[in-house]
Enzyme design. Sequence first.
Site, short mmCIF file in Angstrom:
data_model
loop_
_atom_site.label_atom_id
_atom_site.label_comp_id
_atom_site.label_asym_id
_atom_site.label_seq_id
_atom_site.Cartn_x
_atom_site.Cartn_y
_atom_site.Cartn_z
N TYR A 212 49.20 -22.99 -30.39
CA TYR A 212 49.64 -22.21 -29.22
C TYR A 212 48.80 -22.56 -28.00
O TYR A 212 49.32 -22.71 -26.90
CB TYR A 212 49.52 -20.70 -29.52
CG TYR A 212 50.09 -19.83 -28.42
CD1 TYR A 212 51.40 -19.34 -28.52
CD2 TYR A 212 49.35 -19.51 -27.29
CE1 TYR A 212 51.93 -18.55 -27.51
CE2 TYR A 212 49.89 -18.73 -26.28
CZ TYR A 212 51.17 -18.25 -26.39
OH TYR A 212 51.71 -17.48 -25.40
N PHE B 95 68.42 -31.81 -4.91
CA PHE B 95 69.30 -31.64 -6.07
C PHE B 95 69.77 -30.18 -6.13
O PHE B 95 69.13 -29.30 -5.55
CB PHE B 95 68.56 -32.03 -7.35
CG PHE B 95 69.45 -31.94 -8.56
CD1 PHE B 95 70.54 -32.79 -8.69
CD2 PHE B 95 69.24 -30.99 -9.54
CE1 PHE B 95 71.40 -32.67 -9.77
CE2 PHE B 95 70.09 -30.88 -10.64
CZ PHE B 95 71.17 -31.72 -10.75
N ASP B 96 70.87 -29.93 -6.82
CA ASP B 96 71.47 -28.58 -6.76
C ASP B 96 70.56 -27.46 -7.26
O ASP B 96 70.53 -26.38 -6.68
CB ASP B 96 72.85 -28.53 -7.44
CG ASP B 96 72.83 -29.01 -8.87
OD1 ASP B 96 71.91 -29.77 -9.21
OD2 ASP B 96 73.73 -28.68 -9.64
N ASP C 50 60.12 -34.86 -6.02
CA ASP C 50 61.03 -34.57 -7.14
C ASP C 50 61.22 -35.90 -7.86
O ASP C 50 61.91 -36.79 -7.38
CB ASP C 50 62.34 -34.01 -6.60
CG ASP C 50 63.33 -33.71 -7.71
OD1 ASP C 50 63.14 -34.22 -8.83
OD2 ASP C 50 64.32 -33.01 -7.45
N ALA D 219 62.30 -36.95 -11.00
CA ALA D 219 63.12 -37.11 -12.21
C ALA D 219 63.35 -38.59 -12.56
O ALA D 219 63.31 -38.98 -13.72
CB ALA D 219 64.45 -36.39 -12.02
N LYS E 71 64.99 -37.24 -17.87
CA LYS E 71 65.51 -38.50 -17.32
C LYS E 71 64.50 -39.62 -17.63
O LYS E 71 64.49 -40.15 -18.72
CB LYS E 71 65.74 -38.36 -15.80
CG LYS E 71 66.98 -37.56 -15.45
CD LYS E 71 66.67 -36.13 -15.26
CE LYS E 71 67.81 -35.34 -14.65
NZ LYS E 71 67.55 -33.89 -14.73
N HIS F 11 79.32 -24.90 -9.67
CA HIS F 11 80.00 -25.99 -10.38
C HIS F 11 79.92 -25.89 -11.89
O HIS F 11 80.79 -26.37 -12.60
CB HIS F 11 79.48 -27.34 -9.90
CG HIS F 11 78.01 -27.53 -10.08
ND1 HIS F 11 77.08 -26.80 -9.37
CD2 HIS F 11 77.30 -28.33 -10.92
CE1 HIS F 11 75.88 -27.18 -9.74
NE2 HIS F 11 75.98 -28.09 -10.68
N1 F0G Z 1 65.80 -32.97 -9.70
C1 F0G Z 1 66.70 -33.95 -9.82
C2 F0G Z 1 66.69 -35.09 -8.86
C3 F0G Z 1 67.66 -33.89 -10.83
O1 F0G Z 1 68.56 -34.86 -10.94
C4 F0G Z 1 67.63 -32.81 -11.74
C5 F0G Z 1 68.60 -32.69 -12.80
C6 F0G Z 1 66.65 -31.82 -11.58
C7 F0G Z 1 65.74 -31.93 -10.54
C8 F0G Z 1 66.56 -30.62 -12.50
O2 F0G Z 1 66.06 -31.00 -13.73
O3 F0G Z 1 67.93 -30.58 -15.35
O4 F0G Z 1 65.58 -30.86 -16.11
O5 F0G Z 1 66.26 -28.82 -14.93
N2 F0G Z 1 69.62 -33.41 -12.88
C9 F0G Z 1 70.60 -33.47 -13.93
C10 F0G Z 1 71.73 -34.33 -13.50
C11 F0G Z 1 71.02 -32.17 -14.50
O6 F0G Z 1 72.76 -34.34 -14.20
O7 F0G Z 1 71.62 -35.07 -12.51
P1 F0G Z 1 66.49 -30.27 -15.10
#
Ligand code: F0G
Length: 459
Positions: free
Chosen positions: A72, A125-126, A215, A217, A258, A450
């Site tokens: 833990y 990102f969304d 960010d 990813a 990713k 979406h």
């Molecule tokens: N930032 C970027 C640039 C992303 O593409 C994503 C997720 C996130 C943050 C959030 O990360 O999913 O681990 O919580 N992108 C995915 C996509 C979902 O399909 O492009 P997460």
Amino acid sequence: MELPFAEAWKIKMVEPIRKSTRAEREKWLLEAKNNIFMLKSDQVYIDLNTDSGTGSMSDRQWAALMLGDESYSGSRSFFEFKDVVTLLTGFQYVIPTHQGRAAENVLFSHLLSKPGMVVPGNAHFDTTKGHIESRKCFAIDVTTPDAKNTQLEVPFKGNVDLVKLEQVLKENQGNVPFMVLTVTNNTVGGQPVSMENIKATCELCHKYGVPVNMDSARFAENAYFIKTREKGYENKTIKEIAKEMFSYADSMTMSAKKDGLVNMGGFIATNREDWYEGCKRFCIPFEGFLTYGGMNGRDMAALAVGLMENTEFDMLDTRIQQVQYLAKKLDEYGIPYQRPAGGHAIFVDADKVLTNIPKEEFPAQTLTCELYLEAGIRACEIGYILADRDPVTRENRFGGLDFVRLCIPRRVYTNNHMDVIAAALKNVYDRRNEITRGLKITKEAPLMRHFTVELERLK
Ligand code: F0G
């Protein structure tokens, strides 16, 4: 004779997939209310919904799982993972989270302390935008205008427009807690940001006393593009380039699903002790104790290996060449997409394909449905539905681009699958003039609609 290109791996385990009939797909799509997120994976033949958490782990990653330490607190796997993050990024403080949006939630909970704050970024990102807007703050897009012209062939379409950024920083002095620099820029097509632009963006922000959160990813894919496209970097390793990228920023949030090559995981990393202290307060109640933050010990062990593997040139070259292979096929068929091809996906320019369908009827969502009906291929809309409504006027945001994203999971499909995808899209493209009506929203959530939106086919 010069030897042709081939993958930098061989296959040890396979997962059967199944085709379906058009009649089955018609029924399933209707049941899913024309929202591909609502389809069951067994109803999908080739899944291009996302490259997030859908990749294949290597034998070394699977082996690392067995060595995971599930303590833990003080887990050995955490320290191994943290050391890899520090090695690759130079950041000393590492907070694990269960995925990227959780990292955003923890960091933004600390930084977005009052409503009305402004966070500029190159196409947030969304979930990033969602975490900003749900705190009644404002996400302002400062991406280069080059990104809007899908047919313009420039090497770094993910760049920040420095003039626009400076204007936002000037107009909102004292009210910008940080800037988000996304590498690669997912929303505009997996387009990279040049090292020159990363450096200039961070310097400009720092001039106004604004820190930069990267960010990250797809940071390794971004480093690949810097190596292959930016002068002066051709002889540097991906690891060297990544470290330089991070050296200009103040922190990173990471979706490890990713470029971490794992199915679940994320983290925050920084050298700012005050941010680390602030994040600790939110990590523990939201995610878990500081040495697991929502991840299993074994997940952290696999992530440590994944990060090292995916910052090797051959691994990235295999991946990105596959995306480019698909792009070449689409070129053969004359199908318009965001040029040049991005790192993780091809973004088909739906507005240019379904020219009979007005914005109000969501061309990219319509094309996504058509591609599914054609061949059971699940792509995803990165367009007007995802852009959501303006938080103040509640009007649909039609100002951006309307894409169908063909997102390629890492180390999952072969180029034969790419051929099927291209052929299916060509079939839809050939009958594009017969597609004259799009979709109407019948139900939507107030934020990040979406994922759960319900749509009806117009007749
Ligand atoms: N930032 C970027 C640039 C992303 O593409 C994503 C997720 C996130 C943050 C959030 O990360 O999913 O681990 O919580 N992108 C995915 C996509 C979902 O399909 O492009 P997460």
